[in-house]
Design a protein around this motif. Structure first.
Motif, short mmCIF file in Angstrom:
data_model
loop_
_atom_site.label_atom_id
_atom_site.label_comp_id
_atom_site.label_asym_id
_atom_site.label_seq_id
_atom_site.Cartn_x
_atom_site.Cartn_y
_atom_site.Cartn_z
N LYS A 111 -12.91 -5.97 -2.96
CA LYS A 111 -13.62 -7.22 -2.72
C LYS A 111 -13.31 -7.71 -1.31
O LYS A 111 -12.24 -7.38 -0.76
N PRO A 112 -14.15 -8.52 -0.74
CA PRO A 112 -13.85 -9.07 0.60
C PRO A 112 -12.50 -9.79 0.65
O PRO A 112 -11.81 -9.73 1.67
N GLU A 113 -12.11 -10.41 -0.44
CA GLU A 113 -10.83 -11.12 -0.46
C GLU A 113 -9.63 -10.18 -0.49
O GLU A 113 -8.48 -10.64 -0.39
N ASP A 114 -9.86 -8.88 -0.60
CA ASP A 114 -8.77 -7.91 -0.49
C ASP A 114 -8.46 -7.59 0.98
O ASP A 114 -7.50 -6.87 1.25
N THR A 115 -9.27 -8.08 1.88
CA THR A 115 -9.05 -7.83 3.30
C THR A 115 -7.71 -8.40 3.75
O THR A 115 -7.43 -9.58 3.56
N ALA A 116 -6.89 -7.54 4.33
CA ALA A 116 -5.55 -7.95 4.76
C ALA A 116 -4.86 -6.77 5.43
O ALA A 116 -5.34 -5.64 5.37
N LEU A 117 -3.71 -7.08 6.02
CA LEU A 117 -2.81 -6.05 6.48
C LEU A 117 -1.88 -5.71 5.32
O LEU A 117 -1.25 -6.61 4.75
N TYR A 118 -1.86 -4.45 4.93
CA TYR A 118 -1.07 -4.02 3.77
C TYR A 118 0.22 -3.35 4.24
O TYR A 118 0.19 -2.45 5.08
N GLN B 105 5.11 -0.89 9.02
CA GLN B 105 4.38 -1.67 10.02
C GLN B 105 3.03 -2.14 9.54
O GLN B 105 2.42 -3.01 10.17
N GLY B 106 2.55 -1.58 8.48
CA GLY B 106 1.30 -2.05 7.89
C GLY B 106 0.09 -1.20 8.25
O GLY B 106 0.07 -0.49 9.26
N THR B 107 -0.91 -1.27 7.39
CA THR B 107 -2.20 -0.63 7.63
C THR B 107 -3.29 -1.63 7.25
O THR B 107 -3.22 -2.30 6.23
N GLN B 108 -4.30 -1.73 8.10
CA GLN B 108 -5.34 -2.74 7.92
C GLN B 108 -6.39 -2.27 6.92
O GLN B 108 -6.91 -1.15 7.02
N VAL B 109 -6.71 -3.14 6.00
CA VAL B 109 -7.81 -2.91 5.06
C VAL B 109 -8.83 -4.01 5.27
O VAL B 109 -8.50 -5.20 5.21
N THR B 110 -10.06 -3.62 5.54
CA THR B 110 -11.15 -4.58 5.74
C THR B 110 -12.28 -4.23 4.79
O THR B 110 -12.78 -3.10 4.79
N VAL B 111 -12.64 -5.20 3.97
CA VAL B 111 -13.72 -5.01 3.00
C VAL B 111 -14.88 -5.90 3.43
O VAL B 111 -14.80 -7.12 3.37
N SER B 112 -15.93 -5.26 3.86
CA SER B 112 -17.06 -6.01 4.42
C SER B 112 -18.32 -5.16 4.38
O SER B 112 -18.26 -3.93 4.51
N SER B 113 -19.43 -5.84 4.19
CA SER B 113 -20.71 -5.13 4.23
C SER B 113 -21.31 -5.18 5.64
O SER B 113 -22.38 -4.63 5.88
N TRP C 283 4.12 -2.92 -2.61
CA TRP C 283 3.02 -3.10 -1.66
C TRP C 283 2.75 -4.61 -1.53
O TRP C 283 2.66 -5.31 -2.54
N PHE C 284 2.63 -5.05 -0.30
CA PHE C 284 2.35 -6.45 0.01
C PHE C 284 1.12 -6.50 0.91
O PHE C 284 0.75 -5.52 1.53
N ARG C 285 0.53 -7.68 0.98
CA ARG C 285 -0.57 -7.85 1.93
C ARG C 285 -0.50 -9.24 2.54
O ARG C 285 0.03 -10.18 1.93
#
Length: 121
Positions: free
Chosen positions: A85-92, A113-121, A35-37
């Motif tokens: 965490k917010p810093e985990d936000t990325a395309l995985y 092709q990736g899946t988007q992960v967004t960590v935000s309040s 797994w990459f991001r």
């Protein structure tokens, strides 16, 4: 050959997501899966990888929070992500390699092709 990621989405800090990587078209049980991001403006980084016989590796940034696993009957690898965490936000992305251990992205021959992960309040 196909690798299809799913399970991404928007989650609050401290939350959890489970990513899936469904593989087809190659000898899945003989391949390592990584797994990459990649966040905007940053280089792609390896998050975790799992060998064909279940040896695993984690980047320091996710150790203790993420867990990789594989289900060979379903040709699928999972990435359970907790305490996000917010810093985990990325395309995985997930990727497959016939080598172990892997040392760079060039060791991986197949990519999703990736899946988007967004960590935000």
């Amino acid at each position: 050959v196909q690798l299809v990621e799913s399970g991404g989405g928007l989650v609050q800090p401290g939350g959890s997501l489970r990513l899936s990587c469904a593989a087809s078209g190659f000898a899945f049980t003989s391949y390592a899966i990584g797994w990459f991001r990649q966040a905007p403006g940053q280089e792609r980084e390896e998050v975790s990888r799992i060998s064909s016989d279940d040896n695993s590796y984690y980047a320091d940034s996710v150790k203790g929070r993420f867990t990789i696993s594989r289900d060979n009957a379903k040709n699928t690898v999972y990435l359970q992500m907790n305490s996000l965490k917010p810093e985990d936000t990325a395309l995985y992305y997930c990727a497959a390699s016939s080598k172990w251990p892997t040392r760079s992205t060039q060791d991986y021959g197949y990519w999703g092709q990736g899946t988007q992960v967004t960590v935000s309040s």
